[in-house]
Design a protein around this motif. Structure first.
Motif, mmCIF file in Angstrom:
data_model
loop_
_atom_site.group_PDB
_atom_site.id
_atom_site.type_symbol
_atom_site.label_atom_id
_atom_site.label_comp_id
_atom_site.label_asym_id
_atom_site.label_seq_id
_atom_site.Cartn_x
_atom_site.Cartn_y
_atom_site.Cartn_z
ATOM 1 N N LYS A 108 57.221 39.505 63.230
ATOM 2 C CA LYS A 108 57.860 38.488 62.397
ATOM 3 C C LYS A 108 58.028 38.966 60.964
ATOM 4 O O LYS A 108 58.248 38.167 60.064
ATOM 5 N N LEU A 127 51.223 36.483 64.687
ATOM 6 C CA LEU A 127 52.291 36.646 63.689
ATOM 7 C C LEU A 127 53.023 37.980 63.812
ATOM 8 O O LEU A 127 53.877 38.287 62.983
ATOM 9 N N ARG A 128 52.699 38.751 64.829
ATOM 10 C CA ARG A 128 53.332 40.066 64.970
ATOM 11 C C ARG A 128 54.807 39.927 65.341
ATOM 12 O O ARG A 128 55.220 38.963 65.944
ATOM 13 N N TYR A 151 47.815 37.640 52.388
ATOM 14 C CA TYR A 151 48.103 36.206 52.442
ATOM 15 C C TYR A 151 49.592 35.956 52.287
ATOM 16 O O TYR A 151 50.248 36.579 51.452
ATOM 17 N N ASP A 152 50.082 35.002 53.069
ATOM 18 C CA ASP A 152 51.405 34.423 52.880
ATOM 19 C C ASP A 152 51.122 33.010 52.389
ATOM 20 O O ASP A 152 50.732 32.141 53.183
ATOM 21 N N TYR A 157 55.753 40.621 59.052
ATOM 22 C CA TYR A 157 54.541 40.735 58.251
ATOM 23 C C TYR A 157 54.068 42.176 58.097
ATOM 24 O O TYR A 157 53.543 42.548 57.040
ATOM 25 N N LYS A 211 59.655 38.529 53.426
ATOM 26 C CA LYS A 211 58.358 37.973 53.071
ATOM 27 C C LYS A 211 57.742 38.777 51.925
ATOM 28 O O LYS A 211 57.854 39.985 51.872
ATOM 29 N N VAL A 254 48.162 43.038 61.435
ATOM 30 C CA VAL A 254 48.782 41.730 61.299
ATOM 31 C C VAL A 254 48.150 40.830 62.353
ATOM 32 O O VAL A 254 47.936 41.257 63.497
ATOM 33 N N ALA A 268 56.113 43.626 55.378
ATOM 34 C CA ALA A 268 55.705 43.038 54.099
ATOM 35 C C ALA A 268 54.351 43.589 53.645
ATOM 36 O O ALA A 268 54.134 43.800 52.446
ATOM 37 N N MET A 269 53.451 43.849 54.583
ATOM 38 C CA MET A 269 52.152 44.426 54.211
ATOM 39 C C MET A 269 52.317 45.847 53.691
ATOM 40 O O MET A 269 51.660 46.237 52.719
ATOM 41 N N VAL A 295 47.189 36.427 56.868
ATOM 42 C CA VAL A 295 48.108 36.975 57.870
ATOM 43 C C VAL A 295 47.718 38.369 58.343
ATOM 44 O O VAL A 295 48.261 38.854 59.334
ATOM 45 N N LEU A 316 54.002 39.235 50.331
ATOM 46 C CA LEU A 316 52.598 38.930 50.569
ATOM 47 C C LEU A 316 51.759 39.235 49.347
ATOM 48 O O LEU A 316 52.094 40.097 48.543
#
Length: 161
Positions: A103, A100-101, A67-68, A105, A2, A96, A108-109, A73, A4
């Motif tokens: 997964k 959505l945890r 944001y995704d 994110y 992902k 997160v 990605a953050m 997110v 972001l």
């Protein structure tokens, strides 16, 4: 993987974040065993007031919404501080969205935060993680964060804190 986008938090987003974050921080303090919940709530209120006295306009602090695409997110709060060897960042909060945890994110953050920090000339990013948060600790280990200090305690049988 992902990718972001981080955008500065809006006033409306900040108000929602602040109310929820203060309570979650207090609960984490209490869950860690550091102090009972009533004292943890007072510490949380005092810490947020000290760290963000002007909210989003507080000097040296950056708060973003992740944001995704167009989907919010998560949230990220960094403090940037100039030291003798360059600018250092400290992550006060990386959150997160609950649904959505686990997964990708969080990873990605962190990667998005690293990109922004590199653009800002930051030489290191620090953070704190509560000992009971095994998932976050594992993620930070995987992402290359190193332990710089450890605080420990021992509960004595039959005595509640």
């Amino acid at each position: 993987m992902k990718t972001l986008r981080l955008a500065p938090m809006t006033d409306e987003q900040y108000e929602r974040y602040r109310e929820r974050a203060e309570e979650e921080y207090a609960q984490n303090i209490a869950d860690s065993g550091a102090m009972p919940l009533p004292e943890a709530r007072e510490k949380s209120r005092a810490d947020y007031q000290r760290l963000l006295p002007a909210g989003l306009a507080t000097e040296g602090h950056r708060l973003w919404t992740a944001y995704d695409g167009d989907d919010e997110v998560g949230r990220l709060w960094l403090h940037l501080e100039q030291k003798s060897d360059g600018v250092h960042a400290f992550g006060y909060d990386l959150e997160v969205r609950e649904d959505l945890r686990r997964k990708g994110y969080g990873r990605a953050m962190i990667q998005a935060a690293e990109r922004v920090c590199r653009e800002l000339g930051v030489v290191s990013i620090g953070l704190n993680v509560f000992g009971f948060n095994a998932g976050a600790r594992a993620l930070y280990d995987e992402m290359g964060f190193e332990v710089t200090s450890v605080q420990m305690r021992k509960r004595l049988g039959g005595q509640e804190m």
